[in-house]
Design a protein around this motif. Structure first.
Motif, PDB file in Angstrom:
ATOM      1  N   UNK A  31      34.472 -12.489  56.807  1.00 11.40           N
ATOM      2  CA  UNK A  31      34.570 -11.891  58.140  1.00 11.40           C
ATOM      3  C   UNK A  31      34.662 -10.368  58.044  1.00 11.40           C
ATOM      4  N   UNK A  32      35.450  -9.862  57.107  1.00 12.74           N
ATOM      5  CA  UNK A  32      35.585  -8.414  56.937  1.00 12.74           C
ATOM      6  C   UNK A  32      34.239  -7.777  56.614  1.00 12.74           C
ATOM      7  N   UNK A  33      33.465  -8.446  55.756  1.00 17.43           N
ATOM      8  CA  UNK A  33      32.141  -7.924  55.416  1.00 17.43           C
ATOM      9  C   UNK A  33      31.226  -7.898  56.638  1.00 17.43           C
ATOM     10  N   UNK A  34      31.257  -8.962  57.425  1.00 15.60           N
ATOM     11  CA  UNK A  34      30.410  -9.029  58.618  1.00 15.60           C
ATOM     12  C   UNK A  34      30.793  -7.967  59.644  1.00 15.60           C
ATOM     13  N   UNK A  35      32.072  -7.605  59.683  1.00 15.69           N
ATOM     14  CA  UNK A  35      32.534  -6.602  60.657  1.00 15.69           C
ATOM     15  C   UNK A  35      32.109  -5.198  60.255  1.00 15.69           C
ATOM     16  N   UNK A  36      32.232  -4.861  58.971  1.00 17.63           N
ATOM     17  CA  UNK A  36      32.020  -3.465  58.559  1.00 17.63           C
ATOM     18  C   UNK A  36      30.562  -3.135  58.245  1.00 17.63           C
ATOM     19  N   UNK A  37      29.767  -4.104  57.817  1.00 23.21           N
ATOM     20  CA  UNK A  37      28.410  -3.799  57.379  1.00 23.21           C
ATOM     21  C   UNK A  37      27.521  -3.211  58.477  1.00 23.21           C
ATOM     22  N   UNK A  38      27.603  -3.664  59.749  1.00 20.57           N
ATOM     23  CA  UNK A  38      26.764  -3.025  60.773  1.00 20.57           C
ATOM     24  C   UNK A  38      27.056  -1.534  60.936  1.00 20.57           C
ATOM     25  N   UNK A  39      28.276  -1.100  60.659  1.00 20.34           N
ATOM     26  CA  UNK A  39      28.634   0.314  60.784  1.00 20.34           C
ATOM     27  C   UNK A  39      28.374   1.077  59.487  1.00 20.34           C
ATOM     28  N   UNK A  40      28.368   0.365  58.362  1.00 20.28           N
ATOM     29  CA  UNK A  40      28.182   1.025  57.070  1.00 20.28           C
ATOM     30  C   UNK A  40      26.814   1.676  56.963  1.00 20.28           C
ATOM     31  N   UNK A  41      25.788   1.003  57.471  1.00 18.99           N
ATOM     32  CA  UNK A  41      24.441   1.556  57.382  1.00 18.99           C
ATOM     33  C   UNK A  41      24.313   2.885  58.100  1.00 18.99           C
ATOM     34  N   UNK A  42      24.838   2.953  59.307  1.00 19.00           N
ATOM     35  CA  UNK A  42      24.758   4.202  60.066  1.00 19.00           C
ATOM     36  C   UNK A  42      25.573   5.300  59.385  1.00 19.00           C
ATOM     37  N   UNK A  43      26.725   4.929  58.816  1.00 17.34           N
ATOM     38  CA  UNK A  43      27.539   5.923  58.118  1.00 17.34           C
ATOM     39  C   UNK A  43      26.806   6.468  56.890  1.00 17.34           C
ATOM     40  N   UNK A  44      26.108   5.602  56.171  1.00 19.52           N
ATOM     41  CA  UNK A  44      25.349   6.046  54.997  1.00 19.52           C
ATOM     42  C   UNK A  44      24.231   6.982  55.412  1.00 19.52           C
ATOM     43  N   UNK A  45      23.556   6.672  56.522  1.00 24.44           N
ATOM     44  CA  UNK A  45      22.469   7.519  57.002  1.00 24.44           C
ATOM     45  C   UNK A  45      22.997   8.891  57.403  1.00 24.44           C
ATOM     46  N   UNK A  46      24.111   8.928  58.091  1.00 26.56           N
ATOM     47  CA  UNK A  46      24.638  10.193  58.616  1.00 26.56           C
ATOM     48  C   UNK A  46      25.363  11.011  57.566  1.00 26.56           C
ATOM     49  N   UNK A  47      26.154  10.357  56.715  1.00 23.93           N
ATOM     50  CA  UNK A  47      27.001  11.076  55.762  1.00 23.93           C
ATOM     51  C   UNK A  47      26.463  11.055  54.340  1.00 23.93           C
ATOM     52  N   UNK A  48      25.546  10.169  54.058  1.00 27.51           N
ATOM     53  CA  UNK A  48      25.097   9.984  52.689  1.00 27.51           C
ATOM     54  C   UNK A  48      25.862   8.857  52.024  1.00 27.51           C
TER      55      UNK A  48
END
Length: 423
Positions: free
Chosen positions: A50-67
């Motif tokens: 569940x923790x993985x499913x919650x954070x992964x949709x936001x992780x991609x955008x964070x990687x794009x914006x912050x590296x």
């Protein structure tokens, strides 16, 4: 392989080592050592997903914006805090919160590290880079599980505290190693905030990526999602496999990957990716036939055990073929600067499959033996069908990057011939 890529691969090995170090013993630790019961232990395993499913949709955008590097460092610190607190937790609430932190951190590590591999590789070297990553991940998991098994003692809670403390130290050591990596400037998308905001819409509009996600879901559902749930239950209940033989089967899977990974790499690099994935579907379909013989073929116990171990080895062969194929394809489908978003989306699909797979396969493998084998045999054949369809959505270079190298050689040869003619 450059110095930066070597550091990234060390990071992959350390993260896999930490995962293999503790995950196999989570159930025993929570249910028996901390005496919190089977229900809480089951919830801990569910919290990871569940923790993985919650954070992964936001992780991609964070990687794009912050590296990928800042996101990776944040994930490592989160995972280290979760691991350390899990080793000290004694109540259900603290155990579940610690598991959530550890699961979230580990989930974000993979797309961040995968994006760093993309940033430091080219289309020609990417398959080999991801093959090395997969090799080191399996080696780290195996070594971590082996060492962890010798350190733990179910009669001493302090041995598990030591285990989780070492895991936390591994994550912090990885953070120190990653701080030394100098990311290329092109790794961030600083001038395109609109592109980052519309990244999910853009991704869903990419038909090839959507089809690859469907293929990925079936891949992880029909194979990885069955290893420690449905297939092991089927082996014990239908084939009469002992727990030691089950351990041998898992070892055979890892051994096949370690031995075959670079042996199949040259073969895979020269073939169309869609055809490689289709071939994996056929190999896994045969693996399910062998599994059917083990549990339903009325063979001797020795033959049934040998067939069951062979099933895991055949799955390992398919995995070795997929590692230099699927992850590089995800990267090649991503627009410039969007690899983090695409890697996170594919990781999200993987987590969904790994959550649904055991829930479906576990009960079937334990009681509905023949339907279980037939169902996942058909899913494996479905992989082949979907891979052929995916090939129609890919450009020639996306499907077979080796064509670029051959075209460059051809152009060079023509130029040389023209020079000789002119002379």
């Amino acid at each position: 392989m450059g110095a930066e890529m070597r550091r990234i691969h060390v990071g992959n090995a350390l993260s896999a080592f930490g995962l293999g170090f503790t995950v196999p013993y989570l159930y025993v630790y929570v249910a028996q050592v901390r005496d919190l019961g089977a229900m809480t232990a089951g919830l801990v395993l569910a919290v990871f997903a569940v923790a993985a499913l919650v954070v992964l949709p936001f992780a991609g955008r964070a990687i794009v914006r912050r590296g990928p590097l800042p996101v990776l460092l944040a994930a490592l610190v989160t995972a280290a805090v979760g691991a350390l607190s899990l080793g000290l937790a004694s109540s259900s609430t603290t155990v579940l919160l610690s598991a959530a932190a550890l699961g979230a951190g580990q989930a974000v590590m993979q797309p961040a590290l995968a994006t760093m591999i993309v940033d430091f590789s080219s289309a020609e070297t990417r398959s080999r880079a991801f093959a090395t990553q997969f090799f080191l991940q399996n080696l780290g998991l195996g070594v971590g599980g082996l060492i962890g098994g010798h350190l733990v003692d179910a009669s001493r809670a302090s041995s598990f505290t030591l285990l989780f403390s070492i895991e936390a130290a591994m994550f912090l050591l990885l953070a120190v190693v990653m701080v030394t990596v100098r990311m290329p400037r092109t790794a961030k998308v600083e001038g395109a905030p609109g592109e980052a905001r519309g990244s999910w819409k853009q991704l869903l509009g990419n038909r090839a990526m959507v089809q690859l996600c469907v293929v990925g879901f079936v891949l992880f559902f029909a194979c990885y999602g069955q290893f420690e749930s449905g297939l092991s239950a089927y082996g014990v209940e239908a084939a009469g496999i002992s727990t030691s033989a089950l351990g041998t089967a898992l070892a055979a899977n890892t051994a096949m990957i370690v031995v075959a990974q670079f042996a199949v790499l040259r073969f895979v690099e020269r073939r169309k990716r869609s055809r490689v994935i289709a071939a994996v579907g056929l190999i896994w379909a045969f693996a399910w036939v062998v599994a059917g013989y083990a549990g339903l073929g009325h063979a001797s116990q020795t033959m049934a055990t040998a067939a069951f171990v062979s099933t895991y080895a055949l799955f390992g062969l398919g995995e070795a073929m997929l590692s230099p194929t699927v992850a590089p394809l995800v990267a090649d489908l991503a627009p410039s600067g969007m690899a983090g978003q695409y890697n996170s989306a594919f990781a999200l699909v993987k987590q969904l499959a790994l959550a649904v797979g055991p829930a479906v396969g576990g009960p079937m493998g334990a009681s509905l033996h023949a339907p279980y084998v037939v169902t996942f045999l058909l899913f494996s054949l479905g992989i082949t069908f979907l891979a052929v369809r995916l090939g129609k959505q890919l450009t020639p270079l996306q499907n077979q990057p080796s064509l670029a190298k051959s075209r460059v050689v051809a152009r060079g040869g023509a130029s040389a011939e023209a020079v000789q003619t002119a002379a």
